[in-house]
Design an enzyme around this catalytic site. Structure first.
Site: not given
Length: 394
Positions: A72, A152, A180, A200-202, A238, A326
């Site tokens: 992302g 998020n 998200q 984003s994949g994760h 690649t 933090c």
């Protein structure tokens, strides 16, 4: 080993076993470079294009409009920096919101140092962008509006269709960070007039290190990473075939399970919110109560520090995150919580819990009891809370 209750799915998700299973052959058996012309490489290329089509189908897009990236943050950087470069002759003004992910905000700061002007639009107390302010911010030199699909931290879902219509009416490109939202909400790029979209994949039970940028046909932005001719000469390097295959499978699974999965998550989310607000004094929900991601609950607890709460929850096997920055080495509270109007002392006492497919009601009951116990303990050590109680009794 103590049981772990994982409620930080907005940070990352567990890679689905089905995703891992699909990826494995592309590490050891079908390992050919997709840019080659022999059969081993052709197998990789075929798998890559199949994943591309799955992702495009989830957005109502064409496969040729999907470009694979490392995630992302790269996608956000590409959308903003390449648009600024390609459309500099038209103008130097960009509009975004005050609650964007740092991948967008820090990129905007970079662009400001390089001759671009950025307007950061306010949000209301629920984190919804102020559309009237957005409209007023538009100038003849505005080339891009970038507003995230869903936040998020506090989970608020933005009026993306309305924002897209505003951008479209004024001939301005519209980018949305959907990291998200992709896999959690149904998204149709044409319906919402989205010109670019990051994901984003994760975040959807796929692997880390892989994402994509949707770029609508006709949007003339250039390469972000230079080198070879991969990704139709727009993104050198690649191709990460195992990651791409994993992202494709994760997308397919997320789309297929979305109706029942998100309904269950929303039901459990509301149960969690209801219990916390009812049973923990001086707690508040951050973000819109209705227009929010199905798995997101974000709370602020007065008279405590979010970091202390996180550490004590971890000791009980509960993984969450704080509204405070933090953990990133900053003593400042979350920019999102400040933007919705929370004072520093309340913003510092925040907790984000994001549910997953495996979360159960029993998990949440345990979490609520733990929160009650920990908040009470932390407040018992707070001179501010002690003074507050004395004033209440006076």
């Amino acid at each position: 080993m103590k049981k772990v209750i994982y409620l930080d799915n907005a940070a990352t998700t567990r890679t689905s076993p089905k995703v891992v299973e699909a990826m494995l052959p592309y590490f050891t058996e079908y390992y050919g470079n997709a840019s080659t012309i022999y059969d081993l490489g052709a197998t990789s290329k075929k798998a890559m294009n199949e994943a591309r089509d799955i992702i495009a189908g989830a957005l109502g897009a064409d496969g040729s409009e999907i470009y694979f990236t490392a995630g992302g943050s790269e996608s956000d950087n590409w959308a903003l920096k390449a648009t600024a470069d390609a459309y500099r002759a038209k103008g130097n003004h960009i509009i975004t919101s005050k609650i964007e992910h740092h991948a967008v905000l820090h990129t905007c700061e970079y662009l400001e140092k390089n001759g671009f002007e950025v307007t950061y639009v306010d949000v209301d107390e629920n984190g919804v962008i102020k559309l009237d302010e957005l409209k007023k911010a538009i100038r003849p030199t505005t080339i891009l509006i970038s507003v995230m699909y869903a936040n998020n931290e506090i989970g608020t879902v933005q009026p993306i269709k309305e924002i897209g219509e505003i951008a479209h009416e004024h001939g301005i490109l519209f980018h949305t960070d959907a990291v998200q939202a992709f896999g959690q909400l149904p998204i149709q790029v044409d319906e919402c007039h989205i010109d670019m979209l990051s994901a984003s994949g994760h975040k959807l039970n796929g692997p880390k290190g892989i994402g994509f940028l949707y770029i609508r046909k006709g949007v003339k932005i250039r390469s972000f990473i230079h080198g070879g001719a991969q990704e139709r000469k727009r993104r050198a390097g690649t191709e990460n075939i195992p990651g791409i295959v994993g992202l494709g499978v994760a997308t397919k699974l997320a789309v297929e399970s979305m109706p029942q999965r998100t309904a269950k998550e929303a039901e459990l989310r509301d149960y969690l919110i209801g219990r916390v607000l009812k049973e923990v004094p001086y707690a508040r929900l951050n973000g819109d109560a209705v227009k929010r991601l199905p798995n997101n609950a974000n709370f602020s607890f007065q008279f405590i520090e979010g970091e202390s709460l996180l550490i004590m929850l971890d000791m009980k096997g509960i993984c969450g995150s704080s509204g405070s920055a933090c953990t990133s080495g900053s003593l400042d509270p979350s920019h999102v919580l400040l933007a919705i109007g929370l004072p520093h002392e309340i913003a510092h006492g925040s907790l984000r819990l994001t549910l997953g497919e495996e979360t159960t009601k029993e998990d949440l009951d345990f979490v609520v009891e733990a929160i009650k116990e920990i908040v009470e303990k932390l407040r018992s050590m707070s001179p501010l809370y002690e003074d507050f109680v004395k004033k209440q009794k006076a």
